[in-house]
Design an enzyme around this catalytic site. Structure first.
Site, PDB file in Angstrom:
ATOM      1  N   TYR A   1      69.765  91.520 -79.643  1.00  0.00           N
ATOM      2  CA  TYR A   1      70.639  92.441 -80.376  1.00  0.00           C
ATOM      3  C   TYR A   1      71.824  92.938 -79.539  1.00  0.00           C
ATOM      4  O   TYR A   1      72.557  93.829 -79.979  1.00  0.00           O
ATOM      5  CB  TYR A   1      69.818  93.653 -80.856  1.00  0.00           C
ATOM      6  CG  TYR A   1      68.691  93.288 -81.799  1.00  0.00           C
ATOM      7  CD1 TYR A   1      68.900  93.206 -83.177  1.00  0.00           C
ATOM      8  CD2 TYR A   1      67.413  93.019 -81.316  1.00  0.00           C
ATOM      9  CE1 TYR A   1      67.867  92.870 -84.053  1.00  0.00           C
ATOM     10  CE2 TYR A   1      66.369  92.682 -82.173  1.00  0.00           C
ATOM     11  CZ  TYR A   1      66.606  92.605 -83.529  1.00  0.00           C
ATOM     12  OH  TYR A   1      65.586  92.271 -84.377  1.00  0.00           O
ATOM     13  N   ASP A   2      72.027  92.379 -78.338  1.00  0.00           N
ATOM     14  CA  ASP A   2      73.071  92.877 -77.431  1.00  0.00           C
ATOM     15  C   ASP A   2      74.459  93.038 -78.082  1.00  0.00           C
ATOM     16  O   ASP A   2      75.121  94.051 -77.855  1.00  0.00           O
ATOM     17  CB  ASP A   2      73.194  91.963 -76.202  1.00  0.00           C
ATOM     18  CG  ASP A   2      72.110  92.266 -75.172  1.00  0.00           C
ATOM     19  OD1 ASP A   2      71.465  93.326 -75.274  1.00  0.00           O
ATOM     20  OD2 ASP A   2      71.913  91.441 -74.261  1.00  0.00           O
TER      21      ASP A   2
ATOM     22  N   ASP B   1      57.079  94.206 -72.536  1.00  0.00           N
ATOM     23  CA  ASP B   1      57.291  94.055 -73.968  1.00  0.00           C
ATOM     24  C   ASP B   1      58.427  94.994 -74.337  1.00  0.00           C
ATOM     25  O   ASP B   1      58.461  96.135 -73.868  1.00  0.00           O
ATOM     26  CB  ASP B   1      56.024  94.413 -74.746  1.00  0.00           C
ATOM     27  CG  ASP B   1      56.106  93.908 -76.174  1.00  0.00           C
ATOM     28  OD1 ASP B   1      56.302  92.692 -76.363  1.00  0.00           O
ATOM     29  OD2 ASP B   1      56.001  94.720 -77.116  1.00  0.00           O
ATOM     30  N   SER B   2      59.361  94.499 -75.121  1.00  0.00           N
ATOM     31  CA  SER B   2      60.532  95.329 -75.387  1.00  0.00           C
ATOM     32  C   SER B   2      61.020  95.146 -76.804  1.00  0.00           C
ATOM     33  O   SER B   2      60.594  94.233 -77.519  1.00  0.00           O
ATOM     34  CB  SER B   2      61.642  94.961 -74.393  1.00  0.00           C
ATOM     35  OG  SER B   2      61.915  93.584 -74.477  1.00  0.00           O
TER      36      SER B   2
ATOM     37  N   HIS C   1      67.036  99.443 -70.597  1.00  0.00           N
ATOM     38  CA  HIS C   1      65.618  99.801 -70.726  1.00  0.00           C
ATOM     39  C   HIS C   1      64.779  98.993 -69.732  1.00  0.00           C
ATOM     40  O   HIS C   1      63.927  99.523 -69.041  1.00  0.00           O
ATOM     41  CB  HIS C   1      65.181  99.524 -72.161  1.00  0.00           C
ATOM     42  CG  HIS C   1      65.582  98.164 -72.699  1.00  0.00           C
ATOM     43  ND1 HIS C   1      66.847  97.652 -72.529  1.00  0.00           N
ATOM     44  CD2 HIS C   1      64.881  97.200 -73.354  1.00  0.00           C
ATOM     45  CE1 HIS C   1      66.906  96.450 -73.065  1.00  0.00           C
ATOM     46  NE2 HIS C   1      65.720  96.148 -73.574  1.00  0.00           N
TER      47      HIS C   1
ATOM     48  N   LYS D   1      74.420  95.645 -67.064  1.00  0.00           N
ATOM     49  CA  LYS D   1      73.309  95.860 -68.002  1.00  0.00           C
ATOM     50  C   LYS D   1      72.046  96.290 -67.252  1.00  0.00           C
ATOM     51  O   LYS D   1      71.378  97.242 -67.643  1.00  0.00           O
ATOM     52  CB  LYS D   1      73.053  94.584 -68.822  1.00  0.00           C
ATOM     53  CG  LYS D   1      72.006  94.795 -69.907  1.00  0.00           C
ATOM     54  CD  LYS D   1      71.779  93.571 -70.777  1.00  0.00           C
ATOM     55  CE  LYS D   1      70.501  93.737 -71.585  1.00  0.00           C
ATOM     56  NZ  LYS D   1      70.127  92.535 -72.334  1.00  0.00           N
TER      57      LYS D   1
END
Ligand code: IMP
Length: 197
Positions: free
Chosen positions: A155-156, A70-71, A179, A174
């Site tokens: 949102y990158d 989950d991020s 994260h 990336k």
């Protein structure tokens, strides 16, 4: 060892396979093993809780070890928002463009030094014997005032770390700093310990 990934996202499956296959772990989706996973509500207030909810449900439904993540994006000026609501910030689940528009509006007029933010990813692996492993990866950055680049997702294009937006770097670049890349690296270290135990 077979590991179920609780997602329909093929990109996440490929990423996990790439990271975990050197350990001799076969990553499969519910479709691969002909298993129907129930739809779980992400009712947690933290990334860790939501990852655990998904991993435990997947393990119960399939009977094999299950990994879920989950991020989201946490912006300091907005007291950690959108956080666990990142995917549905604008009110419509998964509308990346509307989510970015809302974020930029909420940061209108806010100076560069106050636009600090981080992407966070919690990954959880649940085992049939009840054991649960949870790890967390973070990536620090800042929110740009407009979109840069067209790569990535979510949102990158407005998240900058290391001088470029996440919309302007390759998937490999990336992975190395994100994260999710960090959380999966930690998870693979934990799984390595279990396999060699
Ligand atoms: P999920 O829980 O991994 O599906 O991600 C929740 C939401 O957080 C996504 O819909 C995106 O809006 C945002 N998000 C998570 N990870 C990323 C990322 O790596 N880049 C951009 N947005 C992300």
């Amino acid at each position: 060892m077979k590991l179920l990934i609780a997602t329909h996202n093929n990109k996440k499956k490929t990423e996990l396979q790439r990271i975990l296959s050197p350990l001799g772990i076969e990553v499969v989706t519910a479709e691969d093993i002909g298993c129907e996973l129930r739809d779980v509500e992400e009712t947690g207030t933290t990334f860790e809780e939501n990852a655990r909810i998904k991993a435990v449900a997947g393990c119960e439904d399939s009977g094999i070890a299950c990994i879920a993540d989950d991020s989201g994006l946490c912006v300091d000026y907005l007291n950690g928002e959108p956080g666990v609501y990142s995917a549905r910030y604008s009110g419509v689940h998964g509308n990346d463009e509307a989510n970015i528009d809302k974020l930029l509006n909420n940061l209108e007029g806010v100076g560069r030094k106050d636009r600090t933010a981080r992407f966070v990813c919690a990954a959880c692996c649940a085992f049939p014997d009840g054991k649960v492993i949870t790890v967390r990866g973070e990536c620090e950055g800042e929110i740009l005032t407009e979109r840069h680049g067209s790569g990535g997702f979510g949102y990158d294009p407005v998240f900058m770390s290391g001088g470029k937006s996440f919309g302007e770097i390759t998937a490999e670049e990336k992975d190395a700093m994100s994260h999710r890349g960090k959380a999966l690296k930690l998870m693979s270290e934990e799984l390595k310990k279990i396999i060699t135990e």
